[in-house]
Motif scaffolding. Structure first.
Motif, PDB file in Angstrom:
ATOM      1  N   PHE A   4      17.328 -38.582  10.866  1.00 54.13           N
ATOM      2  CA  PHE A   4      17.036 -39.923  11.381  1.00 54.13           C
ATOM      3  C   PHE A   4      16.370 -40.798  10.327  1.00 54.13           C
ATOM      4  N   TRP A  11      20.887 -47.789  11.765  1.00 53.66           N
ATOM      5  CA  TRP A  11      20.972 -47.343  13.158  1.00 53.66           C
ATOM      6  C   TRP A  11      21.424 -48.462  14.114  1.00 53.66           C
ATOM      7  N   PHE A  42       9.661 -42.473  24.670  1.00 54.02           N
ATOM      8  CA  PHE A  42       9.588 -41.191  23.953  1.00 54.02           C
ATOM      9  C   PHE A  42      10.879 -40.980  23.157  1.00 54.02           C
ATOM     10  N   VAL A  65       9.200 -38.850  15.916  1.00 52.91           N
ATOM     11  CA  VAL A  65       8.825 -37.984  14.783  1.00 52.91           C
ATOM     12  C   VAL A  65       9.447 -38.486  13.481  1.00 52.91           C
TER      13      VAL A  65
HETATM   14  C1  LIG Z   1      19.617 -40.270  19.093  1.00 57.50           C
HETATM   15  S1  LIG Z   1      18.075 -40.946  18.614  1.00 57.50           S
HETATM   16  C2  LIG Z   1      17.762 -42.051  19.963  1.00 57.50           C
HETATM   17  C3  LIG Z   1      16.810 -43.166  19.586  1.00 57.50           C
HETATM   18  C4  LIG Z   1      16.563 -44.198  20.673  1.00 57.50           C
HETATM   19  N1  LIG Z   1      15.940 -43.604  21.834  1.00 57.50           N
HETATM   20  C5  LIG Z   1      17.831 -44.905  21.083  1.00 57.50           C
HETATM   21  O1  LIG Z   1      18.230 -44.726  22.236  1.00 57.50           O
HETATM   22  O2  LIG Z   1      18.408 -45.627  20.248  1.00 57.50           O
HETATM   23  C6  LIG Z   1      16.951 -39.601  18.936  1.00 57.50           C
HETATM   24  C7  LIG Z   1      15.517 -39.875  18.504  1.00 57.50           C
HETATM   25  O3  LIG Z   1      14.691 -38.796  18.977  1.00 57.50           O
HETATM   26  C8  LIG Z   1      13.716 -38.562  17.982  1.00 57.50           C
HETATM   27  N2  LIG Z   1      13.102 -37.246  18.152  1.00 57.50           N
HETATM   28  C9  LIG Z   1      13.607 -36.034  17.865  1.00 57.50           C
HETATM   29  N3  LIG Z   1      12.706 -35.074  18.123  1.00 57.50           N
HETATM   30  C10 LIG Z   1      11.602 -35.695  18.617  1.00 57.50           C
HETATM   31  C11 LIG Z   1      10.312 -35.257  19.060  1.00 57.50           C
HETATM   32  N4  LIG Z   1       9.968 -33.974  19.049  1.00 57.50           N
HETATM   33  N5  LIG Z   1       9.426 -36.183  19.487  1.00 57.50           N
HETATM   34  C12 LIG Z   1       9.763 -37.502  19.483  1.00 57.50           C
HETATM   35  N6  LIG Z   1      10.953 -37.970  19.063  1.00 57.50           N
HETATM   36  C13 LIG Z   1      11.858 -37.085  18.636  1.00 57.50           C
HETATM   37  C14 LIG Z   1      14.482 -38.735  16.675  1.00 57.50           C
HETATM   38  O4  LIG Z   1      13.631 -38.903  15.569  1.00 57.50           O
HETATM   39  C15 LIG Z   1      15.321 -39.971  17.004  1.00 57.50           C
HETATM   40  O5  LIG Z   1      14.671 -41.162  16.653  1.00 57.50           O
END
Ligand SMILES: C[S@@+](CC[C@H](N)C(=O)[O-])C[C@H]1O[C@@H](n2cnc3c(N)ncnc32)[C@H](O)[C@@H]1O
Length: 197
Positions: A4, A11, A42, A65
């Motif tokens: 990411f 993005w 989250f 993260v």
């Molecule tokens: C597919 S992206 C989706 C981002 C946003 N929610 C969207 O809908 O555009 C997944 C996100 O989850 C985050 N992520 C992964 N593991 C995580 C964790 N343990 N805690 C918080 N965020 C996390 C990634 O860094 C990434 O930004």
């Protein structure tokens, strides 16, 4: 998560913006939200999903993260003092705060232990609070082009599995709110709502 951080600056393309707007619009139809809520997004990434709830927010905290993703969110929202971000991994760290609404879109399939996180987030709700998780319904592993490289740990979740996440027996709703058409397939996306009394 390095994937990411690498993709953060690209993005917010028109396809993702449209997808997250559609998900948020459909999600809101099932939520009778009041105003002035303390909101957490989250796995906020660049905020595409959570920022769609800004009209209901007294404050909105994007948690992630990935520093790269949060930097993009910060750049988009720096003029709005009620929007903040926090780099924290709630899988291993604690945040001593409560929220009226916690939303999450397409983040749970990246977690090591999504059930544990759902229980944890549900316990971070204020009375009358709602946890809203949007993600892929169970899929065959073909949704992402590179599961390992993209940090995918689960190929979606079916309703029966999601029901086991409701450890504290909150009011539970499950809706299929959208389908992504690709690879000549249709991938349903669910919305799980856990509501506190
Ligand atoms: C597919 S992206 C989706 C981002 C946003 N929610 C969207 O809908 O555009 C997944 C996100 O989850 C985050 N992520 C992964 N593991 C995580 C964790 N343990 N805690 C918080 N965020 C996390 C990634 O860094 C990434 O930004």
């Amino acid at each position: 998560m390095s994937h990411f951080n690498e993709v953060a600056n690209e993005w917010d393309n028109p396809q993702k913006v449209k997808l997250m707007q559609a998900l948020a619009t459909n999600a809101k139809k099932h939520l009778n939200l009041s105003k002035n809520l303390k909101i957490m997004d989250f796995g906020a990434g660049t905020g595409l999903f959570g920022l769609e709830f800004i009209d209901y927010a007294d404050s909105l905290l994007g948690i992630d993260v990935s520093e790269g993703m949060l930097k993009v969110m910060e750049a988009k929202t720096s003029e709005y003092p009620k929007i903040k971000t926090k780099l924290i991994d709630l899988e291993s760290e604690e945040l001593d705060e409560k929220f009226d609404l916690i939303v999450s879109s397409m983040a749970f399939h990246h977690l090591t232990d999504p059930k544990k996180m759902a229980i944890k987030l549900a316990r971070m709700l204020n009375p009358k609070g709602k946890l809203v998780i949007v993600d892929l319904d169970k899929e065959d592993g073909t949704f992402h082009p590179d599961n390992e490289g993209m940090g995918v740990k689960h190929f979606g979740f079916d309703k029966l599995e999601l029901e086991t996440w409701n450890e504290d027996k909150l009011q539970l709703e499950h809706h299929l709110i959208h389908h992504v058409e690709k690879n000549e397939k249709s991938y349903p996306q669910f919305m799980l709502v856990l509501s506190k009394n």
